[in-house]
Design a protein around this motif. Sequence first.
Motif, mmCIF file in Angstrom:
data_model
loop_
_atom_site.group_PDB
_atom_site.id
_atom_site.type_symbol
_atom_site.label_atom_id
_atom_site.label_comp_id
_atom_site.label_asym_id
_atom_site.label_seq_id
_atom_site.Cartn_x
_atom_site.Cartn_y
_atom_site.Cartn_z
ATOM 1 N N ALA A 15 0.862 -1.188 0.000
ATOM 2 C CA ALA A 15 0.000 0.000 0.000
ATOM 3 C C ALA A 15 0.894 1.232 0.000
ATOM 4 O O ALA A 15 1.990 1.214 0.564
ATOM 5 C CB ALA A 15 -0.915 0.013 1.226
ATOM 6 N N GLU A 16 0.436 2.283 -0.639
ATOM 7 C CA GLU A 16 1.271 3.472 -0.792
ATOM 8 C C GLU A 16 1.677 4.058 0.552
ATOM 9 O O GLU A 16 2.789 4.578 0.709
ATOM 10 C CB GLU A 16 0.528 4.526 -1.629
ATOM 11 N N ASN A 17 0.800 3.961 1.557
ATOM 12 C CA ASN A 17 1.139 4.537 2.865
ATOM 13 C C ASN A 17 2.251 3.769 3.569
ATOM 14 O O ASN A 17 2.796 4.247 4.565
ATOM 15 C CB ASN A 17 -0.103 4.622 3.753
ATOM 16 N N GLN A 18 2.597 2.584 3.065
ATOM 17 C CA GLN A 18 3.685 1.811 3.662
ATOM 18 C C GLN A 18 5.062 2.221 3.131
ATOM 19 O O GLN A 18 6.084 1.871 3.712
ATOM 20 C CB GLN A 18 3.487 0.308 3.375
ATOM 21 N N ARG A 19 5.082 2.960 2.042
ATOM 22 C CA ARG A 19 6.338 3.252 1.348
ATOM 23 C C ARG A 19 7.348 4.017 2.214
ATOM 24 O O ARG A 19 8.511 3.599 2.320
ATOM 25 C CB ARG A 19 6.046 4.014 0.048
ATOM 26 N N PRO A 20 6.970 5.151 2.848
ATOM 27 C CA PRO A 20 7.975 5.904 3.619
ATOM 28 C C PRO A 20 8.604 5.075 4.736
ATOM 29 O O PRO A 20 9.833 5.091 4.916
ATOM 30 C CB PRO A 20 7.180 7.096 4.168
ATOM 31 N N GLY A 21 7.770 4.347 5.477
ATOM 32 C CA GLY A 21 8.292 3.542 6.575
ATOM 33 C C GLY A 21 9.202 2.430 6.095
ATOM 34 O O GLY A 21 10.239 2.148 6.706
ATOM 35 N N ALA A 22 8.825 1.807 4.990
ATOM 36 C CA ALA A 22 9.632 0.697 4.467
ATOM 37 C C ALA A 22 11.018 1.169 4.070
ATOM 38 O O ALA A 22 12.032 0.538 4.400
ATOM 39 C CB ALA A 22 8.927 0.055 3.281
ATOM 40 N N TYR A 23 11.096 2.294 3.374
ATOM 41 C CA TYR A 23 12.398 2.760 2.925
ATOM 42 C C TYR A 23 13.216 3.386 4.054
ATOM 43 O O TYR A 23 14.456 3.367 4.006
ATOM 44 C CB TYR A 23 12.234 3.713 1.738
ATOM 45 N N ALA A 24 12.542 3.906 5.083
ATOM 46 C CA ALA A 24 13.275 4.381 6.263
ATOM 47 C C ALA A 24 13.954 3.206 6.961
ATOM 48 O O ALA A 24 15.113 3.300 7.404
ATOM 49 C CB ALA A 24 12.328 5.092 7.221
ATOM 50 N N MET A 25 13.253 2.078 7.044
ATOM 51 C CA MET A 25 13.832 0.888 7.670
ATOM 52 C C MET A 25 14.932 0.297 6.804
ATOM 53 O O MET A 25 15.950 -0.189 7.303
ATOM 54 C CB MET A 25 12.731 -0.136 7.944
#
Length: 354
Positions: free
Chosen positions: A288-298
């Motif tokens: 889901a698009e809202n998961q993108r920032p958190g995923a790439y931060a991790m």
Amino acid sequence: MGTVAIRTDASLQIGTGHVMRCLTLARALRDAGHEVLFISRLLDGNFCDYIEGQGFSVARLPHPSDAESTPDWLGLSWETDARQTEAALGSALHSIAWLIVDHYCLDARWERTLRAKVEHILAIDDLADRPHDCDLLLDQNLGRNAMDYSGLVPRDSRIMAGPRYALLRPEFAQWRERSLSRSRWPLSRILISMGGVDKDNATRAVLNVLENSPKTASAEIEVIMGQHSPWLEQVKIQASQMRRATVHVNVGNMAERMANSDLAIGAAGASSWERCCLGLPTLTIILAENQRPGAYAMDASGVQLTIGTQDQIALRLAEKLNGLDRQTMDNMSQNSRAVVDGLGVQRVAEAMHA
């Protein structure tokens, strides 16, 4: 102690993550002596029966009618939702110590409508993209800080930011020591979990890659799925035709299964914190698009390796698997365990009582 009301939804579109993390907090609040009431809409794929099965009362909001339906995750206007939520609280309305709201489609307008009728409001957010009228705000994402909500909440609001406050069930803290003490190389057990719904069948694409990867030829593959997944039966058939692959539905011992796995291939989102707590190396897929920032931060913090979106699985999952070695796995495990200690729900519950 007062009643705590929780407004959150699950659906085929939303997934189950919001409900599951609210259930974790609800259990901690119940243990502290609160009565807890969930308010959840009867959307397709809702989790109302599951919530009741966990011992909590549920006020069911009606499925949106065709006349009032909207294309977003709420399904109707926020004004209608606020009116229906107030009605659902009924006779308990004036004894609500806390109203918890965990929904991307609700903001300060909704909260302001109900504020005078409850003592306190806790907003759970992941996006920092809209205002909230709350006493306490929780955003458990890596890299998040209080300044991200500057101007979005009242000046006297307290903000709990970062994975220190990740809402994990106690079982993850209980399995943490054992999980961190074990070797995860070579790969002998792989856990696949694409969330409670996996509405577009990312699991199928992952299994296709694993079936043809020499890196996983001798590994046991364990697939975890929710009962509401529209692809459950198809995945069961696919797994039955593979070497050493099994499918499990609505498991009650996720921490144990993660602790005994060497590698996870999973959706970004709330389960990321579970894997971090146990130091489980992970290849992450953005569903889901809202998961993108958190995923790439991790990913940038060395916590996990991000495959990308579902359409990138066929190409990039095989590439990431081929690049795995003992050092890479050890680095992910070390970095992830430092992010989450499993005690976040206690910290949130204590903040609500402060």
